[in-house]
Design an enzyme around this catalytic site. Structure first.
Site, PDB file in Angstrom:
ATOM      1  N   ILE A   1      -0.948  30.636  82.871  1.00 54.17           N
ATOM      2  CA  ILE A   1      -1.530  30.651  81.531  1.00 54.17           C
ATOM      3  C   ILE A   1      -0.812  29.661  80.627  1.00 54.17           C
ATOM      4  O   ILE A   1      -1.423  28.942  79.844  1.00 54.17           O
ATOM      5  CB  ILE A   1      -1.467  32.061  80.914  1.00 54.17           C
ATOM      6  CG1 ILE A   1      -2.237  33.065  81.770  1.00 54.17           C
ATOM      7  CG2 ILE A   1      -2.026  32.044  79.493  1.00 54.17           C
ATOM      8  CD1 ILE A   1      -2.104  34.496  81.291  1.00 54.17           C
TER       9      ILE A   1
ATOM     10  N   GLY B   1       6.732  27.280  78.731  1.00 54.45           N
ATOM     11  CA  GLY B   1       7.508  26.728  77.635  1.00 54.45           C
ATOM     12  C   GLY B   1       8.876  26.327  78.124  1.00 54.45           C
ATOM     13  O   GLY B   1       9.111  26.208  79.332  1.00 54.45           O
ATOM     14  N   SER B   2       9.793  26.129  77.195  1.00 53.56           N
ATOM     15  CA  SER B   2      11.135  25.678  77.555  1.00 53.56           C
ATOM     16  C   SER B   2      11.910  26.731  78.330  1.00 53.56           C
ATOM     17  O   SER B   2      12.747  26.406  79.169  1.00 53.56           O
ATOM     18  CB  SER B   2      11.915  25.304  76.288  1.00 53.56           C
ATOM     19  OG  SER B   2      11.279  24.255  75.595  1.00 53.56           O
TER      20      SER B   2
ATOM     21  N   VAL C   1       4.173  32.056  81.590  1.00 54.70           N
ATOM     22  CA  VAL C   1       3.270  33.197  81.482  1.00 54.70           C
ATOM     23  C   VAL C   1       2.156  32.998  82.492  1.00 54.70           C
ATOM     24  O   VAL C   1       1.522  31.936  82.527  1.00 54.70           O
ATOM     25  CB  VAL C   1       2.674  33.328  80.065  1.00 54.70           C
ATOM     26  CG1 VAL C   1       1.776  34.561  79.984  1.00 54.70           C
ATOM     27  CG2 VAL C   1       3.780  33.414  79.019  1.00 54.70           C
TER      28      VAL C   1
ATOM     29  N   LYS D   1       5.071  37.575  81.651  1.00 50.58           N
ATOM     30  CA  LYS D   1       5.973  36.534  81.162  1.00 50.58           C
ATOM     31  C   LYS D   1       7.275  36.639  81.934  1.00 50.58           C
ATOM     32  O   LYS D   1       7.901  37.697  81.977  1.00 50.58           O
ATOM     33  CB  LYS D   1       6.236  36.697  79.666  1.00 50.58           C
ATOM     34  CG  LYS D   1       7.165  35.619  79.097  1.00 50.58           C
ATOM     35  CD  LYS D   1       7.332  35.764  77.592  1.00 50.58           C
ATOM     36  CE  LYS D   1       8.225  34.672  77.026  1.00 50.58           C
ATOM     37  NZ  LYS D   1       8.370  34.763  75.557  1.00 50.58           N
TER      38      LYS D   1
ATOM     39  N   ASP E   1       7.715  32.151  65.107  1.00 49.44           N
ATOM     40  CA  ASP E   1       7.028  31.122  65.900  1.00 49.44           C
ATOM     41  C   ASP E   1       5.515  31.337  65.870  1.00 49.44           C
ATOM     42  O   ASP E   1       4.848  31.276  66.902  1.00 49.44           O
ATOM     43  CB  ASP E   1       7.532  31.110  67.339  1.00 49.44           C
ATOM     44  CG  ASP E   1       7.146  29.831  68.086  1.00 49.44           C
ATOM     45  OD1 ASP E   1       6.804  28.830  67.422  1.00 49.44           O
ATOM     46  OD2 ASP E   1       7.178  29.827  69.333  1.00 49.44           O
TER      47      ASP E   1
END
Length: 318
Positions: A46, A49-50, A54, A68, A159
């Protein structure tokens, strides 16, 4: 140079794509502490990120969930799991269960299983350009309801951006990815290099460390503007250029800047956020809410509760 967590993340991605196509067993712990065995398999990636990935997973009853996975370095504490275990609101993604795998002396993989919602707001906005004001009202209200709940618990998301807001086929909105979320206290100093640049509040861009929940309100104002504005409203290649873009549009006083610890003698007045957005939005009540959300000074920016009392959000209840 990649951190230990980032290196482990890349290893994790390769493992998922190679081995998770078959059913896996895992002992998971629910939010209420119950331990049980579940079976699931990898469906598709999906997002990544860093520090985490996910994926969409399916259990043996053909129910879909989002998983996740982050590498949890033993030297650091993961706040996201603790916050997810504490929150329970229809407009915030729900923790289903969690488990750890591949434990070593340096850390382990933390796997967090939550609701699966098919689309994020970034995808939704791209597919629904020119959406009716009523739909914008529904999305905006639900985001603010979720934020009001978090803020009343002293939790700042930190965020908020289109990809961290989910929406299902029935229009139900859920805030997700609380990886940057934190319980904050009045007067406490916190890191300012948080939130994606285009949605970062002025106080963060100015490195003002005693910020509060109003940074989330700014971010959401930026998100909602994208329903009609062609792309991020405050797009910049650097923090400095993003701040300059804000100053070109938003009306700012010298006192606003001084209040955030900054002096800018050559300050030029922006056109005004309301006037700028009038080219894209016609509803005066919506423009009022956006103007209150995108006030440069956090002292002048409304809270989630204050915004929800505005006329724009009362119309649907009349």
């Amino acid at each position: 140079m990649a951190t230990l967590s980032q290196k482990k993340l890349m290893e994790s991605v390769r493992l998922m794509e190679r081995e998770w196509v078959k059913m896996h067993k895992a002992l998971v712990r629910s939010r209420c502490g119950e331990v049980k065995e579940v079976r699931y398999r990898y469906v598709e990636m999906i997002g990544r990120g860093s520090f985490g990935v996910v994926v969409k997973i399916m259990d043996d009853r053909h129910n879909f969930f989002a998983l996740k996975r982050v590498y949890q370095d033993r030297r650091y504490h993961n706040r996201e799991l603790g916050i997810l275990m504490e929150v329970d609101h229809p407009n915030i993604v729900r923790l289903v269960s969690y488990f750890h795998t591949d434990k070593t002396s340096s850390g382990a993989y933390l796997n967090i299983i939550t609701d699966f919602v098919g689309m994020n707001l970034e995808e939704y906005i791209k597919a629904n350009r020119g959406v009716e004001t009523e739909e914008i009202r529904s999305v905006y209200r639900q985001i603010l309801e979720g934020l009001r709940y978090l803020h009343e618990k002293n939790i700042c998301h930190r965020d908020m951006k289109p990809s961290n807001i989910l929406i299902d086929t029935n229009g139900l909105v859920k805030i997700c990815d609380l990886g940057s979320a934190k319980v904050i206290k009045s007067g406490e100093r916190n890191i300012t290099y948080i939130c994606s640049r285009f949605y970062r509040a002025p106080e963060n861009l100015l490195d003002y460390k005693e910020y509060d929940f109003k940074i989330d309100i700014w971010s959401v104002g930026c998100v909602i503007a994208e329903f009609r504005h062609p792309g991020p409203i405050f797009k910049g290649d650097t923090s400095g250029s993003t701040l300059n873009r804000i100053l070109e549009i938003v009306r700012v006083t010298s006192d606003d800047l001084i209040g955030l610890g900054c002096l800018k003698p050559d300050l030029k007045q922006g056109v005004g956020i309301r006037k700028y957005l009038e080219a894209f939005f016609s509803d005066p009540d919506l423009l009022e809410v956006l103007e209150k959300s995108l006030a440069f000074s956090p002292c002048k920016r409304s809270t989630a509760s204050e915004l929800l009392r505005k006329q724009f959000f009362q119309q649907a209840h009349e």
